[in-house]
Design a protein around this motif. Structure first.
Motif, PDB file in Angstrom:
ATOM      1  N   UNK A  92       0.746  -0.968   0.149  1.00  0.00           N
ATOM      2  CA  UNK A  92       0.074   0.099  -0.123  1.00  0.00           C
ATOM      3  C   UNK A  92       0.783   1.288  -0.048  1.00  0.00           C
ATOM      4  N   UNK A  93       1.909   1.243   0.803  1.00  0.00           N
ATOM      5  CA  UNK A  93       2.861   2.366   0.866  1.00  0.00           C
ATOM      6  C   UNK A  93       3.457   2.594  -0.317  1.00  0.00           C
ATOM      7  N   UNK A  94       4.173   1.474  -0.933  1.00  0.00           N
ATOM      8  CA  UNK A  94       5.105   1.411  -2.037  1.00  0.00           C
ATOM      9  C   UNK A  94       4.237   2.007  -3.415  1.00  0.00           C
ATOM     10  N   UNK A  95       2.954   1.611  -3.338  1.00  0.00           N
ATOM     11  CA  UNK A  95       1.960   2.006  -4.625  1.00  0.00           C
ATOM     12  C   UNK A  95       1.395   3.033  -4.309  1.00  0.00           C
ATOM     13  N   UNK A  96       1.280   3.774  -3.126  1.00  0.00           N
ATOM     14  CA  UNK A  96       0.485   4.897  -2.944  1.00  0.00           C
ATOM     15  C   UNK A  96       1.414   6.289  -2.690  1.00  0.00           C
ATOM     16  N   UNK A  97       2.765   6.202  -2.206  1.00  0.00           N
ATOM     17  CA  UNK A  97       3.468   7.058  -1.704  1.00  0.00           C
ATOM     18  C   UNK A  97       4.408   7.336  -2.659  1.00  0.00           C
ATOM     19  N   UNK A  98       4.986   8.829  -2.813  1.00  0.00           N
ATOM     20  CA  UNK A  98       6.089   8.984  -3.697  1.00  0.00           C
ATOM     21  C   UNK A  98       7.236   8.595  -3.069  1.00  0.00           C
ATOM     22  N   UNK A  99       8.470   8.576  -3.761  1.00  0.00           N
ATOM     23  CA  UNK A  99       9.579   8.153  -3.083  1.00  0.00           C
ATOM     24  C   UNK A  99       9.973   9.121  -1.985  1.00  0.00           C
ATOM     25  N   UNK A 100       9.741  10.443  -2.028  1.00  0.00           N
ATOM     26  CA  UNK A 100      10.083  11.344  -0.755  1.00  0.00           C
ATOM     27  C   UNK A 100       9.172  10.941   0.327  1.00  0.00           C
ATOM     28  N   UNK A 101       8.197  10.640   0.137  1.00  0.00           N
ATOM     29  CA  UNK A 101       7.126  10.279   1.021  1.00  0.00           C
ATOM     30  C   UNK A 101       7.454   8.838   1.810  1.00  0.00           C
ATOM     31  N   UNK A 102       7.926   8.073   0.917  1.00  0.00           N
ATOM     32  CA  UNK A 102       8.384   6.851   1.462  1.00  0.00           C
ATOM     33  C   UNK A 102       9.699   6.824   2.352  1.00  0.00           C
ATOM     34  N   UNK A 103      10.669   8.019   1.950  1.00  0.00           N
ATOM     35  CA  UNK A 103      11.892   8.148   2.742  1.00  0.00           C
ATOM     36  C   UNK A 103      11.508   8.926   4.007  1.00  0.00           C
TER      37      UNK A 103
END
Length: 158
Positions: A92-103
């Motif tokens: 869910x995180x990988x598919x919905x967050x931008x790279x910066x948001x995941x960082x």
């Protein structure tokens, strides 16, 4: 109250007319909060410091009221207890967050891990696993960890 909170997720999804497979902001919050709870419980001790850090993050990063944050954490604890696998949440995180948001999420996770001022080997291993599952490069996860440590060593608290 937990049932009401989970019903809130369903009502929001229905109201938004989200197509099957789409995620609502609440699902992102639940997935992120569940990962935060996993990080807090990695050492088998979900202490007061870790709980307070997660509450603060939910209120300040997700824009939730205290009661909403409390309900979200309760739902996340239930999800974490019911699932030994992280894949559903990390996807869910990988598919919905931008790279910066995941960082940024990795930084939030490190804040929870450091809340009790001790990083045990299995906590560090969990963080590497989550970073890989949400496709955050080791370098960026390490930098997120360093930012948290710098804030803590400098006496800053977010």
């Amino acid at each position: 109250m937990l049932d009401r909170f989970l019903a809130f997720f369903e009502d929001r999804k229905a109201a938004a007319g989200a197509p099957d497979g789409a995620h609502t902001p609440d699902e992102f919050h639940l997935a992120a909060a569940t990962l935060l709870v996993h990080a807090a419980t990695a050492d088998a001790d979900f202490g007061t410091a870790e709980r307070k850090r997660i509450e603060w993050l939910c209120e300040n990063e997700f824009g939730l009221s205290h009661d909403e944050a409390h309900d979200l954490i309760a739902a996340a604890e239930r999800e974490a207890g019911d699932s030994v696998h992280l894949l559903r949440f990390t996807r869910t995180i990988k598919d919905g967050f931008s790279y910066e948001e995941r960082v940024h999420l990795m930084e939030m996770l490190w804040e929870v891990v450091y809340a009790d001022e001790l990083v045990e080997a299995h906590e560090a291993q969990l963080m590497r696993r989550i970073a890989g599952l949400i496709y955050v490069e080791d370098r960026d996860s390490g930098m997120a960890r360093a930012r948290v440590r710098a804030r803590l060593e400098g006496g800053e608290s977010r």
